[in-house]
Design a protein around this motif. Structure first.
Motif, PDB file in Angstrom:
ATOM      1  N   HIS A   5      -1.741  -2.762  22.704  1.00  5.85           N
ATOM      2  CA  HIS A   5      -0.415  -2.379  22.218  1.00  5.85           C
ATOM      3  C   HIS A   5       0.314  -3.654  21.808  1.00  5.85           C
ATOM      4  CE1 HIS A   5      -0.501   1.888  23.148  1.00  5.85           C
ATOM      5  NE2 HIS A   5      -1.167   1.568  24.227  1.00  5.85           N
ATOM      6  N   PRO A   6      -0.062  -4.234  20.678  1.00  7.48           N
ATOM      7  CA  PRO A   6       0.505  -5.536  20.305  1.00  7.48           C
ATOM      8  C   PRO A   6       1.919  -5.406  19.738  1.00  7.48           C
ATOM      9  CG  PRO A   6      -0.982  -4.773  18.606  1.00  7.48           C
ATOM     10  CD  PRO A   6      -0.987  -3.716  19.664  1.00  7.48           C
ATOM     11  N   ASP A   7       2.639  -6.522  19.746  1.00  5.70           N
ATOM     12  CA  ASP A   7       3.897  -6.591  19.012  1.00  5.70           C
ATOM     13  C   ASP A   7       3.556  -6.874  17.548  1.00  5.70           C
ATOM     14  OD1 ASP A   7       5.753  -6.126  21.054  1.00  5.70           O
ATOM     15  OD2 ASP A   7       5.483  -8.176  21.804  1.00  5.70           O
ATOM     16  N   PRO A   8       4.399  -6.399  16.636  1.00 12.58           N
ATOM     17  CA  PRO A   8       4.104  -6.647  15.215  1.00 12.58           C
ATOM     18  C   PRO A   8       4.098  -8.144  14.901  1.00 12.58           C
ATOM     19  CG  PRO A   8       5.905  -5.059  15.474  1.00 12.58           C
ATOM     20  CD  PRO A   8       5.622  -5.614  16.827  1.00 12.58           C
ATOM     21  N   LYS A   9       3.122  -8.563  14.089  1.00 11.95           N
ATOM     22  CA  LYS A   9       3.146  -9.939  13.584  1.00 11.95           C
ATOM     23  C   LYS A   9       4.156 -10.006  12.437  1.00 11.95           C
ATOM     24  CE  LYS A   9      -1.833 -10.512  14.114  1.00 11.95           C
ATOM     25  NZ  LYS A   9      -3.039 -10.699  13.299  1.00 11.95           N
ATOM     26  N   PRO A  10       4.612 -11.209  12.068  1.00 15.35           N
ATOM     27  CA  PRO A  10       5.577 -11.296  10.951  1.00 15.35           C
ATOM     28  C   PRO A  10       4.974 -10.853   9.622  1.00 15.35           C
ATOM     29  CG  PRO A  10       5.351 -13.408  12.107  1.00 15.35           C
ATOM     30  CD  PRO A  10       4.325 -12.497  12.689  1.00 15.35           C
ATOM     31  N   SER A  11       3.644 -11.030   9.473  1.00 22.30           N
ATOM     32  CA  SER A  11       3.059 -10.613   8.199  1.00 22.30           C
ATOM     33  C   SER A  11       1.612 -10.175   8.383  1.00 22.30           C
ATOM     34  CB  SER A  11       3.156 -11.740   7.171  1.00 22.30           C
ATOM     35  OG  SER A  11       2.075 -12.617   7.298  1.00 22.30           O
ATOM     36  N   TYR A  12       1.200  -9.284   7.488  1.00 25.70           N
ATOM     37  CA  TYR A  12      -0.179  -8.785   7.472  1.00 25.70           C
ATOM     38  C   TYR A  12      -0.694  -8.785   6.037  1.00 25.70           C
ATOM     39  CZ  TYR A  12       0.487  -6.931  12.227  1.00 25.70           C
ATOM     40  OH  TYR A  12       0.712  -6.801  13.569  1.00 25.70           O
ATOM     41  N   ASP A  13      -2.032  -8.748   5.891  1.00 25.92           N
ATOM     42  CA  ASP A  13      -2.616  -8.642   4.543  1.00 25.92           C
ATOM     43  C   ASP A  13      -2.428  -7.247   3.964  1.00 25.92           C
ATOM     44  OD1 ASP A  13      -3.396 -11.240   4.829  1.00 25.92           O
ATOM     45  OD2 ASP A  13      -5.455 -10.776   5.443  1.00 25.92           O
ATOM     46  N   ALA A  14      -2.338  -6.254   4.867  1.00 26.66           N
ATOM     47  CA  ALA A  14      -2.070  -4.883   4.422  1.00 26.66           C
ATOM     48  C   ALA A  14      -1.473  -4.113   5.592  1.00 26.66           C
ATOM     49  CB  ALA A  14      -3.344  -4.191   3.938  1.00 26.66           C
ATOM     50  N   VAL A  15      -0.602  -3.172   5.254  1.00 24.38           N
ATOM     51  CA  VAL A  15      -0.009  -2.306   6.272  1.00 24.38           C
ATOM     52  C   VAL A  15      -0.322  -0.858   5.903  1.00 24.38           C
ATOM     53  CG1 VAL A  15       2.183  -1.368   7.099  1.00 24.38           C
ATOM     54  CG2 VAL A  15       1.823  -3.833   7.067  1.00 24.38           C
ATOM     55  N   ILE A  16      -0.860  -0.125   6.862  1.00 20.42           N
ATOM     56  CA  ILE A  16      -1.137   1.297   6.653  1.00 20.42           C
ATOM     57  C   ILE A  16      -0.051   2.084   7.378  1.00 20.42           C
ATOM     58  CG2 ILE A  16      -2.753   3.157   7.159  1.00 20.42           C
ATOM     59  CD1 ILE A  16      -4.883   0.723   7.094  1.00 20.42           C
ATOM     60  N   ILE A  17       0.645   2.946   6.665  1.00 19.97           N
ATOM     61  CA  ILE A  17       1.668   3.776   7.306  1.00 19.97           C
ATOM     62  C   ILE A  17       1.020   5.102   7.684  1.00 19.97           C
ATOM     63  CG2 ILE A  17       3.984   4.743   7.124  1.00 19.97           C
ATOM     64  CD1 ILE A  17       4.496   2.906   4.761  1.00 19.97           C
ATOM     65  N   GLY A  18       0.998   5.407   8.961  1.00 16.00           N
ATOM     66  CA  GLY A  18       0.433   6.669   9.421  1.00 16.00           C
ATOM     67  C   GLY A  18      -0.812   6.461  10.265  1.00 16.00           C
ATOM     68  N   GLY A  19      -0.683   6.719  11.556  1.00 17.05           N
ATOM     69  CA  GLY A  19      -1.800   6.521  12.485  1.00 17.05           C
ATOM     70  C   GLY A  19      -2.474   7.831  12.844  1.00 17.05           C
ATOM     71  N   GLY A  20      -2.835   8.595  11.837  1.00 16.89           N
ATOM     72  CA  GLY A  20      -3.656   9.781  12.076  1.00 16.89           C
ATOM     73  C   GLY A  20      -5.112   9.441  11.771  1.00 16.89           C
ATOM     74  N   GLY A  21      -5.924  10.459  11.659  1.00 13.35           N
ATOM     75  CA  GLY A  21      -7.346  10.238  11.381  1.00 13.35           C
ATOM     76  C   GLY A  21      -7.565   9.482  10.083  1.00 13.35           C
ATOM     77  N   HIS A  22      -6.903   9.916   9.006  1.00 16.23           N
ATOM     78  CA  HIS A  22      -7.116   9.270   7.701  1.00 16.23           C
ATOM     79  C   HIS A  22      -6.634   7.820   7.717  1.00 16.23           C
ATOM     80  CE1 HIS A  22      -7.886  12.930   5.004  1.00 16.23           C
ATOM     81  NE2 HIS A  22      -7.851  13.378   6.242  1.00 16.23           N
ATOM     82  N   GLY A  23      -5.492   7.559   8.334  1.00 15.54           N
ATOM     83  CA  GLY A  23      -4.937   6.209   8.367  1.00 15.54           C
ATOM     84  C   GLY A  23      -5.820   5.270   9.172  1.00 15.54           C
ATOM     85  N   LEU A  24      -6.259   5.731  10.333  1.00 12.66           N
ATOM     86  CA  LEU A  24      -7.094   4.883  11.185  1.00 12.66           C
ATOM     87  C   LEU A  24      -8.472   4.685  10.565  1.00 12.66           C
ATOM     88  CD1 LEU A  24      -5.899   6.370  14.551  1.00 12.66           C
ATOM     89  CD2 LEU A  24      -5.631   3.987  13.877  1.00 12.66           C
ATOM     90  N   ALA A  25      -8.988   5.723   9.889  1.00 13.85           N
ATOM     91  CA  ALA A  25     -10.269   5.563   9.196  1.00 13.85           C
ATOM     92  C   ALA A  25     -10.125   4.536   8.079  1.00 13.85           C
ATOM     93  CB  ALA A  25     -10.735   6.903   8.631  1.00 13.85           C
TER      94      ALA A  25
END
Lengths: 415, 122
Positions: free
Chosen positions: A25-45
């Motif tokens: 359960h990390p804290d958000p980093k200041p930046s990422y290479d990509a952000v996926i909105i939605g932690g359902g099956g499709h998002g996590l896949a």
């Protein structure tokens, strides 16, 4: 920790005290290479395949509730790929191929059961249409066969094939590789595997805005602060329009409640998935013994995850018609999920007019079966900024070119 | 399940009505002059807000007349019912504080509610 019979025995002998957390359960980093909105099956896949096949491990999945708490936890987990058109057959069969080995690949028991899916025909015309679909499926390498009423009875003895009922069963198509699996296990398996590769899963974090500069995404505003990123992938099912409207992107999507319910547990009664378009209900039996029952959407749009009682009453009446012994069965739980329906009953997997903003939505009532295939082709689309060949027909511009993938009805069950 | 007040018959159960989609969508008058994009927008694009939404209903098991209704899609609160041809009345409704958030009352989405400090514990 790798899960195996040995780890189970070892932990069993120690009182199951040594199992580690399945994901961080990390804290958000200041930046990422990509952000996926939605932690359902499709998002996590999508996150899993981005990390595994495209080497993008500095990415995050943002979920406003908990992972798998939306439609992933609310669907009836039916897996099949017997769609009429080539484009649909390609993506759903791609998913079915991945489902077959997904449990081993993720080292997580997704309880995949290829128990077969029956689509019943109740009149001559429907039978003719279903036979046509069987032939189309075979040409696309999708396993499909036609059963007459006696063969249906032999495959699924509980079905009433009496010919003097209102909607007699004349026959059915059967996809033997179709079936059901366990929704939570799929979500948790993808989350665990993605987390192990370094993907941050940020739960209880809601996206409140998307920042752009010169027509390109620069980051997302969330309830846990601003996160800088050049790529945002929206996989939010019922809320796809809401997220897209943050960038003034209008999508041909309407959000409707779709209800499902489960009965009290029974001994084994329904050995396969039964779907009927004409009386409009579908049903399977879970490993706990509950009948899992679903049908169509509520006609009004809503975001409230609840629907109307008359819709359920209709599907219960349909089920009693097909399986008379269930007429005295009590229902245990009922719920609704918000599904994002498209005018042509096919999904939108697409780049958008905003550079770095990608949409994977519009799956409507049939997204679960596509989870691994959807994530796989969407990850390619996001990583390469170029649609995967299987995803290309599902771009937004099909509504302007007219090249719709009109799966209404043709998909073997009304959407 | 909604209790809908038909402007002609009074309050009736939702199962007597049929939803007829977004209200106030006019067919373009200059059809021959429209581009493919403009036509597609008319044919396929509808508003899908989480919040105030104007929609048409038909009292199909009653007077069989169409009418308009304002409803908050985040809570399913029915705010106004008015006749076809009229403009939507001004109404106030409590929507979600953030675009994809949940309203304090009436959201069916209690399980996935994000509790923020200012909202207290619900």
């Amino acid at each position: 920790m790798r899960y195996s019979v040995f780890s189970l025995v070892r932990e069993g002998l120690k009182g199951h005290q040594g199992w580690p957390r399945v994901w961080r359960h990390p804290d958000p980093k200041p930046s990422y290479d990509a952000v996926i909105i939605g932690g359902g099956g499709h998002g996590l896949a999508t996150a899993y395949y981005l990390a595994k096949e495209h080497g993008m491990t500095n990415i995050a999945v943002i979920e406003k509730g908990w992972i798998g708490g939306g439609n992933s936890g609310r669907n009836t987990t039916i897996i099949r790929s017997n769609y009429l058109f080539d484009e649909s057959a390609a993506i759903y069969n791609h998913a079915l191929t991945l489902w077959k080995t997904l449990g081993r690949e993720l080292n997580y028991n997704i309880m995949m059961s290829h128990r077969g899916v029956l689509n019943l025909a109740h009149d001559e015309h429907e039978g003719r249409q279903l036979k046509r679909r069987v032939e189309a499926n075979r040409l696309n390498g999708v396993d499909a066969e036609w059963l007459d009423a006696k063969q249906v009875k032999a495959f699924c003895p509980i079905i009433n094939i009496s010919q003097d009922i209102r909607y007699p069963v004349l026959g059915a198509t059967l996809q033997r590789t179709g079936g059901v699996n366990r929704h939570d296990a799929v979500v948790w398996g993808y989350a665990r595997a993605a987390d192990a590769m370094g993907v941050d899963i940020l739960q209880q974090c809601e996206v409140t805005g998307i920042k752009t500069a010169d027509g390109a995404v620069t980051g997302v505003e969330t309830t846990r602060g601003f996160i800088k990123t050049p790529k945002v992938a929206c996989v939010t099912a019922g809320h796809t329009s809401v997220i897209a409207s943050m960038l003034d992107i209008k999508l041909p999507i309407q959000s409707h409640p779709l209800q499902a319910l489960v009965s009290e547990p029974l001994k084994p009664l329904v050995p396969c998935v039964i779907m009927s378009n004409a009386v409009h209900v579908y049903c399977s039996q879970s490993d706990k013994g509950e009948l899992v029952i679903g049908a169509g959407i509520d006609a009004h749009t809503s975001y409230t995850q609840r629907g109307s009682l008359d819709i359920i009453e209709h599907q219960m009446a349909s089920l009693c018609e097909l399986l008379p012994p269930v007429s005295r069965l009590r229902m245990m739980r009922q719920w609704g999920g918000i599904v994002d329906t498209c005018p042509d009953a096919s999904p939108i997997i697409s780049k958008t007019k905003v550079k770095g903003f990608y949409v994977n939505g519009g799956w409507g009532t049939g997204g679960w079966k596509a989870t691994p295939g959807s994530g796989h082709v969407f990850a390619w689309t996001v990583a390469k900024d170029d649609p995967h060949p299987i995803a290309a027909p599902f771009a937004i511009d099909r509504f302007y070119s007219g090249a719709l993938v009109a799966e209404h009805g043709a998909a073997a069950v009304a959407h | 399940m909604f209790l809908i007040t038909c402007p002609y018959c009074g309050a009736r159960d939702q199962s007597e009505f049929t939803n007829a989609g977004e209200a106030h969508v006019a067919r373009p008058a200059n059809g021959e002059a429209l581009s493919d994009e403009q036509w597609a927008d008319f044919v396929f694009l509808r508003n899908n807000p989480k919040g105030l939404f104007a929609e048409r209903w038909i009292h199909s098991a009653g007077c069989r007349r169409y009418f308009n209704m304002l409803r908050n899609t985040a809570t399913d609160e029915i705010l106004a019912v008015y006749e076809i041809g009229q403009k939507p009345p001004n109404v106030k409704t409590a929507g979600p504080a953030t675009p994809s958030g949940e309203a304090p009352i009436g959201s069916g989405n209690d399980a996935v509610k994000v509790i923020r400090p200012e909202e207290g514990s619900k």
